[in-house]
Write a protein that holds these residues in place. Structure first.
Motif, PDB file in Angstrom:
ATOM      1  N   VAL A  55      -6.582 -16.389   1.199  1.00 22.77           N
ATOM      2  CA  VAL A  55      -6.432 -16.102   2.626  1.00 22.77           C
ATOM      3  C   VAL A  55      -5.306 -15.084   2.839  1.00 22.77           C
ATOM      4  O   VAL A  55      -5.442 -14.135   3.620  1.00 22.77           O
ATOM      5  CB  VAL A  55      -6.171 -17.405   3.421  1.00 22.77           C
ATOM      6  N   GLY A  56      -4.198 -15.254   2.126  1.00 23.26           N
ATOM      7  CA  GLY A  56      -3.087 -14.311   2.233  1.00 23.26           C
ATOM      8  C   GLY A  56      -3.458 -12.917   1.769  1.00 23.26           C
ATOM      9  O   GLY A  56      -3.095 -11.923   2.398  1.00 23.26           O
ATOM     10  N   MET A  57      -4.203 -12.828   0.654  1.00 27.55           N
ATOM     11  CA  MET A  57      -4.634 -11.520   0.163  1.00 27.55           C
ATOM     12  C   MET A  57      -5.572 -10.846   1.161  1.00 27.55           C
ATOM     13  O   MET A  57      -5.468  -9.641   1.414  1.00 27.55           O
ATOM     14  CB  MET A  57      -5.330 -11.657  -1.194  1.00 27.55           C
ATOM     15  N   ALA A  58      -6.491 -11.611   1.725  1.00 29.35           N
ATOM     16  CA  ALA A  58      -7.413 -11.037   2.703  1.00 29.35           C
ATOM     17  C   ALA A  58      -6.657 -10.537   3.932  1.00 29.35           C
ATOM     18  O   ALA A  58      -6.929  -9.441   4.431  1.00 29.35           O
ATOM     19  CB  ALA A  58      -8.465 -12.072   3.095  1.00 29.35           C
ATOM     20  N   MET A  59      -5.704 -11.321   4.415  1.00 31.92           N
ATOM     21  CA  MET A  59      -4.907 -10.888   5.564  1.00 31.92           C
ATOM     22  C   MET A  59      -4.099  -9.644   5.220  1.00 31.92           C
ATOM     23  O   MET A  59      -4.026  -8.702   6.025  1.00 31.92           O
ATOM     24  CB  MET A  59      -3.976 -12.018   6.009  1.00 31.92           C
ATOM     25  N   LEU A  60      -3.498  -9.640   4.044  1.00 33.16           N
ATOM     26  CA  LEU A  60      -2.678  -8.509   3.638  1.00 33.16           C
ATOM     27  C   LEU A  60      -3.521  -7.243   3.493  1.00 33.16           C
ATOM     28  O   LEU A  60      -3.151  -6.174   3.988  1.00 33.16           O
ATOM     29  CB  LEU A  60      -1.960  -8.834   2.320  1.00 33.16           C
ATOM     30  N   VAL A  61      -4.664  -7.365   2.836  1.00 31.46           N
ATOM     31  CA  VAL A  61      -5.491  -6.191   2.550  1.00 31.46           C
ATOM     32  C   VAL A  61      -6.226  -5.686   3.790  1.00 31.46           C
ATOM     33  O   VAL A  61      -6.352  -4.474   3.981  1.00 31.46           O
ATOM     34  CB  VAL A  61      -6.487  -6.523   1.416  1.00 31.46           C
ATOM     35  N   PHE A  62      -6.698  -6.579   4.658  1.00 31.26           N
ATOM     36  CA  PHE A  62      -7.542  -6.144   5.761  1.00 31.26           C
ATOM     37  C   PHE A  62      -6.854  -6.096   7.122  1.00 31.26           C
ATOM     38  O   PHE A  62      -7.330  -5.416   8.023  1.00 31.26           O
ATOM     39  CB  PHE A  62      -8.784  -7.021   5.853  1.00 31.26           C
ATOM     40  N   LEU A  63      -5.740  -6.813   7.300  1.00 29.96           N
ATOM     41  CA  LEU A  63      -5.055  -6.783   8.593  1.00 29.96           C
ATOM     42  C   LEU A  63      -3.731  -6.022   8.548  1.00 29.96           C
ATOM     43  O   LEU A  63      -3.431  -5.243   9.444  1.00 29.96           O
ATOM     44  CB  LEU A  63      -4.767  -8.210   9.084  1.00 29.96           C
ATOM     45  N   VAL A  64      -2.938  -6.277   7.518  1.00 34.62           N
ATOM     46  CA  VAL A  64      -1.573  -5.759   7.505  1.00 34.62           C
ATOM     47  C   VAL A  64      -1.496  -4.340   6.933  1.00 34.62           C
ATOM     48  O   VAL A  64      -1.030  -3.414   7.595  1.00 34.62           O
ATOM     49  CB  VAL A  64      -0.640  -6.713   6.724  1.00 34.62           C
ATOM     50  N   LEU A  65      -1.934  -4.165   5.692  1.00 38.04           N
ATOM     51  CA  LEU A  65      -1.745  -2.879   5.013  1.00 38.04           C
ATOM     52  C   LEU A  65      -2.487  -1.702   5.645  1.00 38.04           C
ATOM     53  O   LEU A  65      -1.942  -0.589   5.656  1.00 38.04           O
ATOM     54  CB  LEU A  65      -2.100  -3.010   3.533  1.00 38.04           C
ATOM     55  N   PRO A  66      -3.706  -1.864   6.175  1.00 38.87           N
ATOM     56  CA  PRO A  66      -4.352  -0.690   6.785  1.00 38.87           C
ATOM     57  C   PRO A  66      -3.601  -0.105   7.980  1.00 38.87           C
ATOM     58  O   PRO A  66      -3.801   1.054   8.324  1.00 38.87           O
ATOM     59  CB  PRO A  66      -5.719  -1.218   7.226  1.00 38.87           C
ATOM     60  N   GLU A  67      -2.737  -0.878   8.601  1.00 38.32           N
ATOM     61  CA  GLU A  67      -2.003  -0.395   9.772  1.00 38.32           C
ATOM     62  C   GLU A  67      -0.657   0.229   9.420  1.00 38.32           C
ATOM     63  O   GLU A  67       0.071   0.658  10.307  1.00 38.32           O
ATOM     64  CB  GLU A  67      -1.774  -1.552  10.759  1.00 38.32           C
ATOM     65  N   LEU A  68      -0.304   0.270   8.125  1.00 40.39           N
ATOM     66  CA  LEU A  68       0.995   0.791   7.700  1.00 40.39           C
ATOM     67  C   LEU A  68       0.818   2.043   6.865  1.00 40.39           C
ATOM     68  O   LEU A  68      -0.190   2.216   6.187  1.00 40.39           O
ATOM     69  CB  LEU A  68       1.736  -0.263   6.863  1.00 40.39           C
ATOM     70  N   ASP A  69       1.843   2.899   6.884  1.00 36.80           N
ATOM     71  CA  ASP A  69       1.817   4.018   5.950  1.00 36.80           C
ATOM     72  C   ASP A  69       2.232   3.508   4.576  1.00 36.80           C
ATOM     73  O   ASP A  69       2.678   2.361   4.416  1.00 36.80           O
ATOM     74  CB  ASP A  69       2.712   5.166   6.429  1.00 36.80           C
ATOM     75  N   SER A  70       2.079   4.345   3.561  1.00 39.97           N
ATOM     76  CA  SER A  70       2.275   3.868   2.184  1.00 39.97           C
ATOM     77  C   SER A  70       3.714   3.468   1.895  1.00 39.97           C
ATOM     78  O   SER A  70       3.956   2.520   1.144  1.00 39.97           O
ATOM     79  CB  SER A  70       1.816   4.936   1.186  1.00 39.97           C
ATOM     80  N   VAL A  71       4.698   4.134   2.472  1.00 35.81           N
ATOM     81  CA  VAL A  71       6.105   3.782   2.213  1.00 35.81           C
ATOM     82  C   VAL A  71       6.435   2.426   2.824  1.00 35.81           C
ATOM     83  O   VAL A  71       7.052   1.576   2.175  1.00 35.81           O
ATOM     84  CB  VAL A  71       7.046   4.880   2.758  1.00 35.81           C
ATOM     85  N   ARG A  72       6.010   2.197   4.055  1.00 36.87           N
ATOM     86  CA  ARG A  72       6.265   0.896   4.697  1.00 36.87           C
ATOM     87  C   ARG A  72       5.493  -0.229   3.996  1.00 36.87           C
ATOM     88  O   ARG A  72       5.995  -1.341   3.869  1.00 36.87           O
ATOM     89  CB  ARG A  72       5.902   0.956   6.174  1.00 36.87           C
ATOM     90  N   ALA A  73       4.278   0.069   3.550  1.00 35.27           N
ATOM     91  CA  ALA A  73       3.498  -0.947   2.838  1.00 35.27           C
ATOM     92  C   ALA A  73       4.171  -1.323   1.531  1.00 35.27           C
ATOM     93  O   ALA A  73       4.241  -2.500   1.168  1.00 35.27           O
ATOM     94  CB  ALA A  73       2.089  -0.429   2.583  1.00 35.27           C
ATOM     95  N   MET A  74       4.692  -0.343   0.808  1.00 33.95           N
ATOM     96  CA  MET A  74       5.375  -0.621  -0.457  1.00 33.95           C
ATOM     97  C   MET A  74       6.656  -1.423  -0.209  1.00 33.95           C
ATOM     98  O   MET A  74       6.966  -2.354  -0.944  1.00 33.95           O
ATOM     99  CB  MET A  74       5.707   0.695  -1.173  1.00 33.95           C
ATOM    100  N   THR A  75       7.375  -1.084   0.841  1.00 34.33           N
ATOM    101  CA  THR A  75       8.588  -1.829   1.184  1.00 34.33           C
ATOM    102  C   THR A  75       8.256  -3.270   1.546  1.00 34.33           C
ATOM    103  O   THR A  75       8.947  -4.201   1.140  1.00 34.33           O
ATOM    104  CB  THR A  75       9.300  -1.150   2.361  1.00 34.33           C
ATOM    105  N   LEU A  76       7.191  -3.450   2.279  1.00 38.08           N
ATOM    106  CA  LEU A  76       6.791  -4.786   2.716  1.00 38.08           C
ATOM    107  C   LEU A  76       6.411  -5.686   1.542  1.00 38.08           C
ATOM    108  O   LEU A  76       6.690  -6.887   1.551  1.00 38.08           O
ATOM    109  CB  LEU A  76       5.634  -4.682   3.696  1.00 38.08           C
TER     110      LEU A  76
END
Length: 158
Positions: A55-76
């Protein structure tokens, strides 16, 4: 648009194939090798942790990461190892020859510092997500609740 849909499918396959491989390997071992079945409490604990991880991976991959740029995603993603860090503190002891237990306080202090750094990604990031017209402020995320929840759930498998 079309490019976003293509990337979502790429993320889906990158997400699904390792889990499918692990499932098939586990199924083969269960069906064709003599294994002692685990106790029901052990089975339910592992099932719960793996479900939370998915569930966490699905949320991360489909809800969180698509809305961030690559630098913010890597920091997160620096906040991903929180649960293993908490469990790691419990293993920082050993039994001496005289039967007493000794704690490795230097490692425990390092573990606590690492957990504080990881929790900053879990807790501080959503607090910065408030909408504002200020250009220097972090842009608002459409699902701020999904950020800490997905990072916490992802760590359950480790």
């Amino acid at each position: 648009g079309t490019e976003r849909t293509t990337w979502i499918w790429c993320l889906f396959f990158a997400f699904a194939f390792p889990n499918l491989g692990a499932f098939l390997r586990s199924l083969r071992i269960t069906l064709f090798k003599m294994q002692e079945f685990p106790r029901i409490t052990t089975f339910l604990f592992v099932l719960m942790m793996e479900c939370l991880h998915v569930v966490g991976m699905a949320m991360l991959v489909f809800l969180v990461l698509p809305e961030l740029d690559s630098v913010r995603a890597m920091t997160l993603t620096a906040g991903i190892a929180t649960v293993p860090g908490l469990f790691n503190i419990l293993t920082r002891h050993e039994k001496k020859d005289d039967g007493n237990w000794t704690w490795h306080w230097v490692y425990i202090i390092g573990d606590v510092f690492a957990i504080i750094c990881q929790l900053s990604a879990l807790l501080v990031w959503p607090l910065l997500q408030g909408g504002s017209d200020d250009v220097n402020k972090v842009p608002s995320h459409p699902y701020p609740w999904a950020i800490p929840l997905s990072l916490l759930f992802v760590t359950c498998s480790y």
